[in-house]
Motif scaffolding. Structure first.
Motif, PDB file in Angstrom:
ATOM      1  N   ALA B  25       0.818  -1.234  -0.044  1.00  0.00           N
ATOM      2  CA  ALA B  25       0.026  -0.063   0.086  1.00  0.00           C
ATOM      3  C   ALA B  25       0.789   1.080  -0.023  1.00  0.00           C
ATOM      4  O   ALA B  25       0.525   2.102  -0.733  1.00  0.00           O
ATOM      5  CB  ALA B  25      -1.038  -0.132   1.300  1.00  0.00           C
ATOM      6  N   TRP B  26       1.990   1.212   0.831  1.00  0.00           N
ATOM      7  CA  TRP B  26       2.875   2.329   0.884  1.00  0.00           C
ATOM      8  C   TRP B  26       3.546   2.682  -0.387  1.00  0.00           C
ATOM      9  O   TRP B  26       3.433   3.725  -0.807  1.00  0.00           O
ATOM     10  CB  TRP B  26       3.769   2.135   1.853  1.00  0.00           C
ATOM     11  CG  TRP B  26       3.164   2.254   3.415  1.00  0.00           C
ATOM     12  CD1 TRP B  26       2.777   3.269   4.345  1.00  0.00           C
ATOM     13  CD2 TRP B  26       2.464   1.157   3.975  1.00  0.00           C
ATOM     14  NE1 TRP B  26       2.115   2.998   5.271  1.00  0.00           N
ATOM     15  CE2 TRP B  26       1.987   1.515   5.217  1.00  0.00           C
ATOM     16  CE3 TRP B  26       2.614  -0.328   3.626  1.00  0.00           C
ATOM     17  CZ2 TRP B  26       1.369   0.656   6.081  1.00  0.00           C
ATOM     18  CZ3 TRP B  26       1.991  -0.899   4.636  1.00  0.00           C
ATOM     19  CH2 TRP B  26       1.386  -0.568   5.610  1.00  0.00           C
ATOM     20  N   ALA B  56      13.421   2.230   0.233  1.00  0.00           N
ATOM     21  CA  ALA B  56      12.854   2.598   1.800  1.00  0.00           C
ATOM     22  C   ALA B  56      14.135   2.927   2.436  1.00  0.00           C
ATOM     23  O   ALA B  56      15.171   2.354   2.461  1.00  0.00           O
ATOM     24  CB  ALA B  56      12.120   1.277   2.027  1.00  0.00           C
ATOM     25  N   LEU B  57      13.808   3.957   3.455  1.00  0.00           N
ATOM     26  CA  LEU B  57      14.878   4.327   4.145  1.00  0.00           C
ATOM     27  C   LEU B  57      14.250   4.552   5.693  1.00  0.00           C
ATOM     28  O   LEU B  57      12.996   4.963   5.847  1.00  0.00           O
ATOM     29  CB  LEU B  57      15.595   5.701   3.826  1.00  0.00           C
ATOM     30  CG  LEU B  57      16.517   5.423   2.459  1.00  0.00           C
ATOM     31  CD1 LEU B  57      16.695   6.905   2.195  1.00  0.00           C
ATOM     32  CD2 LEU B  57      17.743   4.625   3.099  1.00  0.00           C
ATOM     33  N   ASN B  58      14.945   4.234   6.793  1.00  0.00           N
ATOM     34  CA  ASN B  58      14.628   4.374   8.043  1.00  0.00           C
ATOM     35  C   ASN B  58      15.102   6.005   8.353  1.00  0.00           C
ATOM     36  O   ASN B  58      15.973   6.640   7.771  1.00  0.00           O
ATOM     37  CB  ASN B  58      15.270   3.773   9.052  1.00  0.00           C
ATOM     38  CG  ASN B  58      14.963   2.372   8.951  1.00  0.00           C
ATOM     39  OD1 ASN B  58      13.836   1.874   8.499  1.00  0.00           O
ATOM     40  ND2 ASN B  58      15.839   1.382   9.331  1.00  0.00           N
ATOM     41  N   THR B  59      14.518   6.580   9.300  1.00  0.00           N
ATOM     42  CA  THR B  59      14.794   8.044   9.633  1.00  0.00           C
ATOM     43  C   THR B  59      16.372   8.197   9.932  1.00  0.00           C
ATOM     44  O   THR B  59      16.922   7.201  10.532  1.00  0.00           O
ATOM     45  CB  THR B  59      14.177   8.330  11.286  1.00  0.00           C
ATOM     46  OG1 THR B  59      12.992   8.282  10.943  1.00  0.00           O
ATOM     47  CG2 THR B  59      14.479   9.763  11.557  1.00  0.00           C
ATOM     48  N   ASP B  82       6.274   8.123   1.172  1.00  0.00           N
ATOM     49  CA  ASP B  82       4.812   7.697   1.478  1.00  0.00           C
ATOM     50  C   ASP B  82       4.105   8.475   2.858  1.00  0.00           C
ATOM     51  O   ASP B  82       4.963   9.487   3.423  1.00  0.00           O
ATOM     52  CB  ASP B  82       5.032   6.243   1.966  1.00  0.00           C
ATOM     53  CG  ASP B  82       5.774   5.796   3.198  1.00  0.00           C
ATOM     54  OD1 ASP B  82       5.590   6.875   4.276  1.00  0.00           O
ATOM     55  OD2 ASP B  82       6.465   4.924   3.318  1.00  0.00           O
ATOM     56  N   ASP B  84       3.787   8.156   5.961  1.00  0.00           N
ATOM     57  CA  ASP B  84       4.395   8.466   7.242  1.00  0.00           C
ATOM     58  C   ASP B  84       5.597   9.402   7.067  1.00  0.00           C
ATOM     59  O   ASP B  84       6.291   9.421   8.159  1.00  0.00           O
ATOM     60  CB  ASP B  84       4.731   6.964   7.569  1.00  0.00           C
ATOM     61  CG  ASP B  84       3.654   5.816   7.786  1.00  0.00           C
ATOM     62  OD1 ASP B  84       2.813   6.585   8.230  1.00  0.00           O
ATOM     63  OD2 ASP B  84       3.748   4.893   7.691  1.00  0.00           O
ATOM     64  N   CYS B 131      10.767  10.178   9.613  1.00  0.00           N
ATOM     65  CA  CYS B 131       9.529   9.108   9.168  1.00  0.00           C
ATOM     66  C   CYS B 131       9.189   8.624  10.340  1.00  0.00           C
ATOM     67  O   CYS B 131       9.792   8.215  11.413  1.00  0.00           O
ATOM     68  CB  CYS B 131      10.410   7.977   8.460  1.00  0.00           C
ATOM     69  SG  CYS B 131       9.499   6.580   8.062  1.00  0.00           S
ATOM     70  N   SER B 132       7.850   8.694  10.576  1.00  0.00           N
ATOM     71  CA  SER B 132       7.263   8.535  11.736  1.00  0.00           C
ATOM     72  C   SER B 132       7.113   6.849  11.887  1.00  0.00           C
ATOM     73  O   SER B 132       6.710   6.316  13.041  1.00  0.00           O
ATOM     74  CB  SER B 132       5.611   9.213  11.765  1.00  0.00           C
ATOM     75  OG  SER B 132       5.022   8.645  10.878  1.00  0.00           O
ATOM     76  N   THR B 133       6.729   6.260  10.837  1.00  0.00           N
ATOM     77  CA  THR B 133       6.876   4.724  11.062  1.00  0.00           C
ATOM     78  C   THR B 133       7.968   4.095  10.150  1.00  0.00           C
ATOM     79  O   THR B 133       7.816   4.110   8.969  1.00  0.00           O
ATOM     80  CB  THR B 133       5.488   4.263  10.699  1.00  0.00           C
ATOM     81  OG1 THR B 133       4.528   4.651  11.542  1.00  0.00           O
ATOM     82  CG2 THR B 133       5.650   2.702  10.948  1.00  0.00           C
ATOM     83  N   ASN B 134       9.213   3.813  10.655  1.00  0.00           N
ATOM     84  CA  ASN B 134      10.283   3.293   9.755  1.00  0.00           C
ATOM     85  C   ASN B 134       9.988   1.837   9.303  1.00  0.00           C
ATOM     86  O   ASN B 134       9.446   1.049   9.831  1.00  0.00           O
ATOM     87  CB  ASN B 134      11.303   3.156  10.728  1.00  0.00           C
ATOM     88  CG  ASN B 134      11.931   4.585  11.095  1.00  0.00           C
ATOM     89  OD1 ASN B 134      12.145   5.262  10.226  1.00  0.00           O
ATOM     90  ND2 ASN B 134      12.320   4.262  12.224  1.00  0.00           N
ATOM     91  N   PRO B 135      10.298   1.469   8.142  1.00  0.00           N
ATOM     92  CA  PRO B 135      10.990   2.597   7.019  1.00  0.00           C
ATOM     93  C   PRO B 135       9.930   3.326   6.132  1.00  0.00           C
ATOM     94  O   PRO B 135       8.727   2.871   6.261  1.00  0.00           O
ATOM     95  CB  PRO B 135      11.588   1.654   6.252  1.00  0.00           C
ATOM     96  CG  PRO B 135      11.000   0.260   5.997  1.00  0.00           C
ATOM     97  CD  PRO B 135      10.206   0.087   7.425  1.00  0.00           C
ATOM     98  N   CYS B 136      10.301   4.455   5.764  1.00  0.00           N
ATOM     99  CA  CYS B 136       9.461   5.097   4.718  1.00  0.00           C
ATOM    100  C   CYS B 136       9.898   4.832   3.257  1.00  0.00           C
ATOM    101  O   CYS B 136      11.095   4.993   2.852  1.00  0.00           O
ATOM    102  CB  CYS B 136       9.431   6.613   5.137  1.00  0.00           C
ATOM    103  SG  CYS B 136       8.551   7.127   6.393  1.00  0.00           S
ATOM    104  N   ARG B 137       9.018   4.567   2.527  1.00  0.00           N
ATOM    105  CA  ARG B 137       9.322   4.364   1.018  1.00  0.00           C
ATOM    106  C   ARG B 137       9.295   5.818   0.325  1.00  0.00           C
ATOM    107  O   ARG B 137       8.710   6.685   0.562  1.00  0.00           O
ATOM    108  CB  ARG B 137       8.081   3.762   0.205  1.00  0.00           C
ATOM    109  CG  ARG B 137       7.937   2.218  -0.064  1.00  0.00           C
ATOM    110  CD  ARG B 137       8.359   1.469   1.473  1.00  0.00           C
ATOM    111  NE  ARG B 137       8.003   0.082   1.270  1.00  0.00           N
ATOM    112  CZ  ARG B 137       7.327  -0.446   1.987  1.00  0.00           C
ATOM    113  NH1 ARG B 137       7.211   0.079   3.249  1.00  0.00           N
ATOM    114  NH2 ARG B 137       6.994  -1.756   1.970  1.00  0.00           N
TER     115      ARG B 137
END
Lengths: 396, 147
Positions: B25-26, B56-59, B82, B84, B131-137
């Motif tokens: 979905a993201w 996709a990456l984390n904060t 995305d 988030d 990014c509020s929910t890792n990881p972010c696309r």
């Protein structure tokens, strides 16, 4: 020679022979075959071999987990594309399960997923059920590692997949019922799978942790996030008997269990908030990158905090998912992020959590009031007896 | 060549529902944002260059990839992420390693415009600032102004 003296001589001789048997290895026998060989310091060569073997085992396990992830990839991608919420399951191992048993495991996982209110998640979970002994045994047939739950956390090559490897015996535990002709849904299997999701459930529910939290968890081997029991009451969790064994009212030998823990954990059991804070924040200053593979620690090795495996689950239940989610993804230092989420000093919150889990134990030199009263009564009785005796012997 | 590029935004828009069936979905959300950006840029005279990059990456994490840019042309690099993702940063580095342009404001759709002085392989660095929910696309696409 008097008869009593003869017995003393015989006893001393037997004791000397016993000591000689234990401490002196027979000539020609290598020392490592002696009874006490396990307590002898290993040679540098042996240490080097052990270190190499440990590295080899770790590499084998990592390769194995990566291979499982690749095998699960098509199914995981299919599920992502179709917004299917539940984890993908793969069965491996020496033994096999019938199709009804496999369907039952998948159904039980769906139940767990729904209980934990995990819908379609950013990080997908793949569950590898290893039925019986592992196909590749890194430790050989007698190795205990083959039965340890292991997790391949999302890494830079795949940030959206978490793999849980769950060994399942068909002889004992949750897997026993699965080899019956008509396997039935049972609570043991559901608990096994829920526990087995471990840190992967936290990744699925809240995403990958922020950097400082990931490093902290890595150092602690995710001990605070081992069991996703946020859908249950605080005391209704795995290994409840461990908690019971720390209860002084139920176990007179509770101190044996308590002192398997580090000093700070014992102090926290005694209700000291500063020690509780230290126990929780141990490892929070870590700077090394977090590991991608986590194996569950053995419960008999003691925990940095008594009942640590349910700490985060209880925190989720108490503070709510939204606040825990913000904490988990926070980039703040661990103590700041945690105290912000708890909205209280960490030590105080943890002390109360610990007291709810295990009644506080008494620490320090203070004796119980009942013991003090009994001692005073005995002393008074002794003094009274002496006084009466002295009065009777008085010469007039 | 220009005529072929002109068709791409239209194709992107047409294929969006089919593309959306791939990924989670993201990822679908990111593709949707990208096709919207492509449409807007198309209206202002830009054509997509097939040098996009997604991941996709984390904060706090970053990723790099290279693009070939020609001297004399004007390019726009746009990043989308995305829902988030709260802040995404883009930076463009010249072939000799100097930063040419960057977008570091706290936005989830950074845009970098550049008119390179020399033709060469440029490096694009993407930073997931928040990014509020890792990881972010995220996805980064390159557009070139029609001559």
């Amino acid at each position: 020679m008097a008869r009593a003296v003869r017995w003393w001589v015989v006893t001393a001789t037997v004791a000397c022979v016993g000591v000689a048997i234990v401490y002196l290895p027979p000539r020609g026998e290598p020392a490592h075959k002696s009874l006490l060989a396990q307590f002898e310091a290993p040679t540098p060569y042996r240490l080097r071999v052990q270190a190499l073997a440990a590295k080899w085992r770790a590499a084998t396990l990592e390769l194995q987990l990566l291979a499982y992830r690749e095998r699960l990839r098509p199914e995981l991608e299919r599920r992502r594309a179709r917004d299917i919420a539940t984890p993908a399951v793969l069965f491996v191992g020496h033994d096999t399960l019938s199709q009804p048993a496999r369907d039952l495991v998948a159904a039980a996982l769906d139940t767990v997923w729904s209980r934990l209110r995990l819908g379609v998640t950013k990080i997908s979970v793949g569950v590898v059920i290893q039925v019986g002994r592992p196909l590749v045994e890194p430790l050989g047939p007698s190795g205990a590692e083959g039965w340890t739950q292991t997790y391949l956390l999302p890494d830079s090559t795949d940030r959206t997949t978490c793999i849980a490897l769950l060994p399942l015996s068909t002889i004992w535990g949750a897997g026993r019922s699965l080899v019956e002709p008509h396997p039935a849904f049972n609570a043991t299997l559901v608990s096994f799978l829920q526990n087995g999701l471990g840190p992967c459930a936290y990744y699925a529910a809240f995403g990958a942790p922020g950097r400082s939290i990931a490093r902290w968890m890595g150092v602690r081997r995710f001990d605070l996030a081992l069991y996703p029991w946020w859908d249950r009451p605080p005391r209704d969790g795995p290994f409840d008997w461990l908690i019971t064994s720390l209860d002084a009212r139920k176990n007179p030998w509770f101190w044996l269990e308590a002192h398997r823990h580090p000093t700070t954990a014992v102090a926290c059991l005694g209700g000291r908030a500063e020690a509780c804070r230290s126990s929780v924040l141990a490892g929070s200053e870590a700077s090394e990158p977090p590991p991608h593979i986590v194996s569950t620690s053995r419960w008999w090795q003691g925990q940095l905090l008594a009942g640590a495996d349910r700490y985060f689950a209880d925190a989720v239940r108490t503070i709510g998912r939204d606040r825990f989610h913000r904490f988990w993804n926070s980039e703040d230092p661990v103590d700041t992020a945690l105290s912000t989420a708890l909205r209280r000093p960490i030590g105080e919150w943890t002390r109360e959590w610990q007291a709810r889990l295990v009644p506080p134990i008494r620490l320090g030199p203070a004796s119980r009031p009942s013991d003090t009263l009994l001692s005073l009564m005995l002393a008074a009785a002794a003094l009274g007896f002496v006084a009466v005796t002295v009065a009777r012997r008085e010469v007039r | 060549m220009t005529a072929r590029f002109r068709l791409l935004p239209v194709l992107l828009v047409m294929l969006a529902p089919r593309i959306a069936a791939q990924g989670d979905a993201w990822e679908r959300e990111v593709r949707l944002h990208l096709s919207q950006a492509a449409r807007r840029l198309h209206d202002t005279g830009y054509e997509p260059v097939p040098q996009s990059h997604a991941g996709a990456l984390n904060t706090g994490e970053s990723a790099s990839f290279t693009v070939t840019l020609e001297a004399g042309a004007t390019y726009v690099l746009t990043g989308v992420c995305d829902p988030d993702c709260d802040a995404l940063e883009l930076a463009l580095y010249s072939p000799n390693g100097y930063e040419v342009e960057a977008a570091r404001s706290s936005e989830s759709a950074p845009i970098v415009q550049v008119a390179p002085r020399e033709t060469g392989v440029y490096r694009v660095r993407v930073v997931m600032a928040r990014c509020s929910t890792n990881p972010c696309r995220y996805s980064v696409a390159v557009f070139r102004k029609r001559q």
